[in-house]
Design a protein around this motif. Structure first.
Motif, PDB file in Angstrom:
ATOM      1  N   ASP A  16       0.843  -1.192   0.000  1.00 33.35           N
ATOM      2  CA  ASP A  16       0.000   0.000   0.000  1.00 33.35           C
ATOM      3  C   ASP A  16       0.877   1.239   0.000  1.00 33.35           C
ATOM      4  O   ASP A  16       1.954   1.247   0.593  1.00 33.35           O
ATOM      5  N   ARG A  32       3.226   2.626   2.780  1.00 31.28           N
ATOM      6  CA  ARG A  32       2.464   2.703   4.020  1.00 31.28           C
ATOM      7  C   ARG A  32       3.256   2.121   5.190  1.00 31.28           C
ATOM      8  O   ARG A  32       3.707   0.975   5.148  1.00 31.28           O
ATOM      9  N   SER A  54      -4.505   1.360  -2.268  1.00 33.24           N
ATOM     10  CA  SER A  54      -4.489  -0.028  -1.821  1.00 33.24           C
ATOM     11  C   SER A  54      -3.885  -0.931  -2.891  1.00 33.24           C
ATOM     12  O   SER A  54      -4.209  -0.806  -4.076  1.00 33.24           O
ATOM     13  N   SER A  56      -4.406  -4.146  -3.074  1.00 42.52           N
ATOM     14  CA  SER A  56      -5.359  -5.187  -3.462  1.00 42.52           C
ATOM     15  C   SER A  56      -6.399  -4.682  -4.449  1.00 42.52           C
ATOM     16  O   SER A  56      -6.783  -5.399  -5.373  1.00 42.52           O
ATOM     17  N   THR A  57      -6.880  -3.453  -4.282  1.00 41.91           N
ATOM     18  CA  THR A  57      -7.926  -2.943  -5.172  1.00 41.91           C
ATOM     19  C   THR A  57      -7.409  -1.949  -6.195  1.00 41.91           C
ATOM     20  O   THR A  57      -7.989  -1.821  -7.262  1.00 41.91           O
TER      21      THR A  57
END
Length: 79
Positions: A16, A32, A54, A56-57
């Motif tokens: 992230d 992050r 993010s 993941s997305t």
């Protein structure tokens, strides 16, 4: 570093990233971590916003002061 490069790093690096606009108007990008969130909060102040990209997305999420404090507390506990 540009936003497209950060998107690519988040997507393929599985990490992230935080990004925000500093007080001088320059864009800032950091992976992050608790220290990165602290840097963002100190740079934007209590009324500013930063974004979390993010891994993941790939969708940037707008966050404020309270979200940043929550992220720091969670990092201390190990979440």
């Amino acid at each position: 570093m540009t936003f497209q490069e950060v998107q690519r790093k988040a997507r393929f690096g599985h990490r992230d990233w935080l990004f925000w606009r500093g007080r001088d108007g320059g864009e800032r990008f950091q992976q992050r971590s608790a220290q990165a969130v602290k840097n963002a909060l100190l740079d934007i102040g209590t009324q500013g916003r930063f974004s979390l990209l993010s891994a993941s997305t790939g969708i940037p999420m707008r966050m404020g002061w309270r979200d940043g404090i929550r992220m720091i507390r969670n990092a201390r506990v190990g979440c």
